[in-house]
Motif scaffolding. Structure first.
Motif, PDB file in Angstrom:
ATOM      1  N   VAL A  41       0.841  -1.200   0.000  1.00  0.00           N
ATOM      2  CA  VAL A  41       0.000   0.000   0.000  1.00  0.00           C
ATOM      3  C   VAL A  41       0.873   1.245   0.000  1.00  0.00           C
ATOM      4  N   VAL A  42       0.608   2.138  -0.947  1.00  0.00           N
ATOM      5  CA  VAL A  42       1.176   3.484  -0.924  1.00  0.00           C
ATOM      6  C   VAL A  42       0.006   4.438  -0.787  1.00  0.00           C
ATOM      7  N   GLN A  43      -0.048   5.145   0.333  1.00  0.00           N
ATOM      8  CA  GLN A  43      -1.174   6.043   0.578  1.00  0.00           C
ATOM      9  C   GLN A  43      -0.738   7.258   1.383  1.00  0.00           C
ATOM     10  N   PRO A  44      -0.622   8.412   0.742  1.00  0.00           N
ATOM     11  CA  PRO A  44      -0.273   9.623   1.484  1.00  0.00           C
ATOM     12  C   PRO A  44      -1.462  10.103   2.304  1.00  0.00           C
ATOM     13  N   VAL A  45      -1.208  10.947   3.293  1.00  0.00           N
ATOM     14  CA  VAL A  45      -2.282  11.565   4.055  1.00  0.00           C
ATOM     15  C   VAL A  45      -3.124  12.431   3.111  1.00  0.00           C
ATOM     16  N   ARG A  46      -4.402  12.454   3.345  1.00  0.00           N
ATOM     17  CA  ARG A  46      -5.326  13.186   2.484  1.00  0.00           C
ATOM     18  C   ARG A  46      -4.901  14.646   2.295  1.00  0.00           C
ATOM     19  N   THR A  47      -4.970  15.104   1.057  1.00  0.00           N
ATOM     20  CA  THR A  47      -4.719  16.510   0.738  1.00  0.00           C
ATOM     21  C   THR A  47      -6.035  17.267   0.783  1.00  0.00           C
ATOM     22  N   ALA A  48      -6.055  18.400   1.464  1.00  0.00           N
ATOM     23  CA  ALA A  48      -7.275  19.199   1.591  1.00  0.00           C
ATOM     24  C   ALA A  48      -7.135  20.502   0.820  1.00  0.00           C
ATOM     25  N   VAL A  49      -8.103  20.786  -0.028  1.00  0.00           N
ATOM     26  CA  VAL A  49      -8.139  22.025  -0.806  1.00  0.00           C
ATOM     27  C   VAL A  49      -9.310  22.862  -0.294  1.00  0.00           C
ATOM     28  N   PRO A  62      -5.576   9.517  -2.806  1.00  0.00           N
ATOM     29  CA  PRO A  62      -5.054   8.513  -3.734  1.00  0.00           C
ATOM     30  C   PRO A  62      -4.448   7.302  -3.016  1.00  0.00           C
ATOM     31  N   THR A  63      -4.496   6.166  -3.678  1.00  0.00           N
ATOM     32  CA  THR A  63      -3.910   4.926  -3.138  1.00  0.00           C
ATOM     33  C   THR A  63      -3.429   4.045  -4.283  1.00  0.00           C
ATOM     34  N   TYR A  64      -2.268   3.419  -4.067  1.00  0.00           N
ATOM     35  CA  TYR A  64      -1.756   2.434  -5.015  1.00  0.00           C
ATOM     36  C   TYR A  64      -1.402   1.165  -4.262  1.00  0.00           C
ATOM     37  N   MET A  65      -1.979   0.043  -4.705  1.00  0.00           N
ATOM     38  CA  MET A  65      -1.684  -1.264  -4.125  1.00  0.00           C
ATOM     39  C   MET A  65      -0.971  -2.093  -5.196  1.00  0.00           C
ATOM     40  N   GLU A  66       0.374  -2.055  -5.159  1.00  0.00           N
ATOM     41  CA  GLU A  66       1.176  -2.627  -6.238  1.00  0.00           C
ATOM     42  C   GLU A  66       0.947  -4.125  -6.405  1.00  0.00           C
ATOM     43  N   ASN A  67       0.994  -4.867  -5.306  1.00  0.00           N
ATOM     44  CA  ASN A  67       0.842  -6.315  -5.403  1.00  0.00           C
ATOM     45  C   ASN A  67      -0.541  -6.728  -5.883  1.00  0.00           C
ATOM     46  N   ASP A  68      -1.536  -5.902  -5.582  1.00  0.00           N
ATOM     47  CA  ASP A  68      -2.908  -6.225  -5.979  1.00  0.00           C
ATOM     48  C   ASP A  68      -3.303  -5.580  -7.300  1.00  0.00           C
ATOM     49  N   ALA A 225      -7.275   4.258  15.543  1.00  0.00           N
ATOM     50  CA  ALA A 225      -7.460   5.052  14.332  1.00  0.00           C
ATOM     51  C   ALA A 225      -7.268   4.163  13.119  1.00  0.00           C
ATOM     52  N   ASP A 226      -7.779   4.600  11.972  1.00  0.00           N
ATOM     53  CA  ASP A 226      -7.471   3.860  10.748  1.00  0.00           C
ATOM     54  C   ASP A 226      -6.035   4.153  10.329  1.00  0.00           C
ATOM     55  N   SER A 227      -5.620   5.404  10.465  1.00  0.00           N
ATOM     56  CA  SER A 227      -4.245   5.814  10.166  1.00  0.00           C
ATOM     57  C   SER A 227      -3.740   6.722  11.278  1.00  0.00           C
ATOM     58  N   LEU A 270     -11.213   8.460   9.855  1.00  0.00           N
ATOM     59  CA  LEU A 270     -11.065   9.576   8.929  1.00  0.00           C
ATOM     60  C   LEU A 270     -11.302   9.145   7.490  1.00  0.00           C
ATOM     61  N   GLY A 271     -11.362   7.833   7.297  1.00  0.00           N
ATOM     62  CA  GLY A 271     -11.480   7.324   5.939  1.00  0.00           C
ATOM     63  C   GLY A 271     -10.118   7.307   5.276  1.00  0.00           C
ATOM     64  N   MET A 272      -9.853   6.258   4.513  1.00  0.00           N
ATOM     65  CA  MET A 272      -8.544   6.140   3.852  1.00  0.00           C
ATOM     66  C   MET A 272      -8.729   5.729   2.403  1.00  0.00           C
ATOM     67  N   GLY A 273      -7.781   6.148   1.589  1.00  0.00           N
ATOM     68  CA  GLY A 273      -7.815   5.805   0.182  1.00  0.00           C
ATOM     69  C   GLY A 273      -7.790   4.311  -0.053  1.00  0.00           C
ATOM     70  N   VAL A 274      -7.088   3.562   0.806  1.00  0.00           N
ATOM     71  CA  VAL A 274      -6.996   2.115   0.602  1.00  0.00           C
ATOM     72  C   VAL A 274      -8.360   1.451   0.794  1.00  0.00           C
ATOM     73  N   GLU A 275      -9.183   2.013   1.689  1.00  0.00           N
ATOM     74  CA  GLU A 275     -10.533   1.479   1.869  1.00  0.00           C
ATOM     75  C   GLU A 275     -11.377   1.728   0.623  1.00  0.00           C
ATOM     76  N   ASP A 276     -11.243   2.927   0.060  1.00  0.00           N
ATOM     77  CA  ASP A 276     -11.964   3.240  -1.170  1.00  0.00           C
ATOM     78  C   ASP A 276     -11.465   2.373  -2.321  1.00  0.00           C
ATOM     79  N   ALA A 277     -10.155   2.131  -2.348  1.00  0.00           N
ATOM     80  CA  ALA A 277      -9.568   1.366  -3.445  1.00  0.00           C
ATOM     81  C   ALA A 277     -10.104  -0.060  -3.489  1.00  0.00           C
ATOM     82  N   VAL A 278     -10.088  -0.747  -2.340  1.00  0.00           N
ATOM     83  CA  VAL A 278     -10.562  -2.134  -2.345  1.00  0.00           C
ATOM     84  C   VAL A 278     -12.074  -2.190  -2.529  1.00  0.00           C
TER      85      VAL A 278
END
Length: 294
Positions: A41-49, A62-68, A225-227, A270-278
């Motif tokens: 899993v590669v997942q940076p902390v959420r960016t807020a605009v 954003p999230t990238y799961m290389e093995n998957d 926490a999730d993260s 807080l919700g994470m990109g990896v949760e959205d990804a899977v």
């Protein structure tokens, strides 16, 4: 040439997504995240605009799961709406991409517990009601909202069987599980109301200066926490109270930290990109199987 992206609307997502299928994938993803292996899993902390004109902000997750082989990002907008506003407080879109080509593949517009209390009556409240009542057998469900109209609408929307309460304190007194899904920036849940051994899932207050839980609760409970990084940079409940994050959920799944079931616990979500990804990958797989079925 890459296939054109499909758009999977909310109604179709609801048709193909089943929590019994999703939960094991989320557990696996959270365990991978907490191992901090970049191949998993590669997942940076959420960016807020900031969206100052509209009293909100947009989060990029954003999230990238290389093995998957999963690449995804979520665009989610949060707003502080005026009382009586008919505009949504949260809107989100999940984009699933092909990690090799970079093109878009799809767009996706505690045991023994008897009493569940939900503070808040928006979209998040409804989804959490659905998850908790589908996976656990509660004898009583209570709900509270700042406005009586919203509370009554929520009760009607779930087909009854839910008790509307006149105050947050009334809703949570004696509850085994408490879910906070409000748009509040100040604490709505106080530790003196929470019975020992209760579990609190704190879902709102996703900015460093927003809160749903008071200092008494945050400092007396075992906090998960999730993260950890996300909580320490985004969660006002954690930052402003000075509470320590005991563990990530992934640590519990991996067996490196215990689940303190006999103690009062808080899960700061807080919700994470990896949760959205899977989740997005599961929906896409289910949708694809349905569309190609003879």
């Amino acid at each position: 040439m890459a296939e054109p992206p499909v758009i999977i609307w909310q109604q179709e997502v609801e048709n193909v997504l089943r929590y019994r299928d999703l939960v094991p994938r989320l557990e696996d993803a959270l365990g991978k995240f907490s191992r901090r292996d970049s191949a998993e899993v590669v997942q940076p902390v959420r960016t807020a605009v900031p969206l100052q004109k509209h009293s909100g902000f947009m989060g990029l997750m954003p999230t990238y799961m290389e093995n998957d082989g999963v690449l995804s990002t979520k665009f989610v907008c949060f707003y502080k709406r005026e009382k009586g506003s008919t505009l949504p407080a949260v809107q989100a879109t999940v984009v699933l991409l092909d990690p090799e080509r970079g093109n878009i593949k799809a767009l996706l517009m505690a045991s023994g517990a008897e009493v569940l209390a939900i503070l808040g009556t928006g979209t998040q409240a409804l989804s959490h009601y659905t998850v908790f009542t589908e996976m656990f057998s509660f004898k009583e469900v209570r709900v509270w909202s700042r406005t009586k109209e919203n509370m009554e609408r929520f009760v009607r929307s779930v087909g009854g069987g839910v008790k509307g309460c006149g105050s947050a304190e009334e809703a949570v007194r004696g509850a085994d599980v408490i879910v906070t899904v409000t748009g509040s920036t100040e604490p709505v849940l106080h530790g003196q109301w929470v019975k020992a051994g209760a579990h609190v899932a704190a879902v709102g207050a996703c900015r460093p200066d927003w809160r749903e839980l008071d200092d008494v609760l945050m400092k007396s409970a075992v906090v998960y926490a999730d993260s950890r990084e996300g909580a320490l940079s985004e969660s006002g409940d954690v930052i402003l109270s000075g509470a320590q994050v005991f563990a990530e959920l992934g640590d519990v799944i991996n067996g490196t930290k215990p689940a303190e079931r006999e103690k009062t616990t808080v899960f700061k979500s807080l919700g994470m990109g990896v949760e959205d990804a899977v989740s997005a990958q599961l929906v896409f797989d289910q949708w694809t199987a349905k569309e190609t079925k003879p």
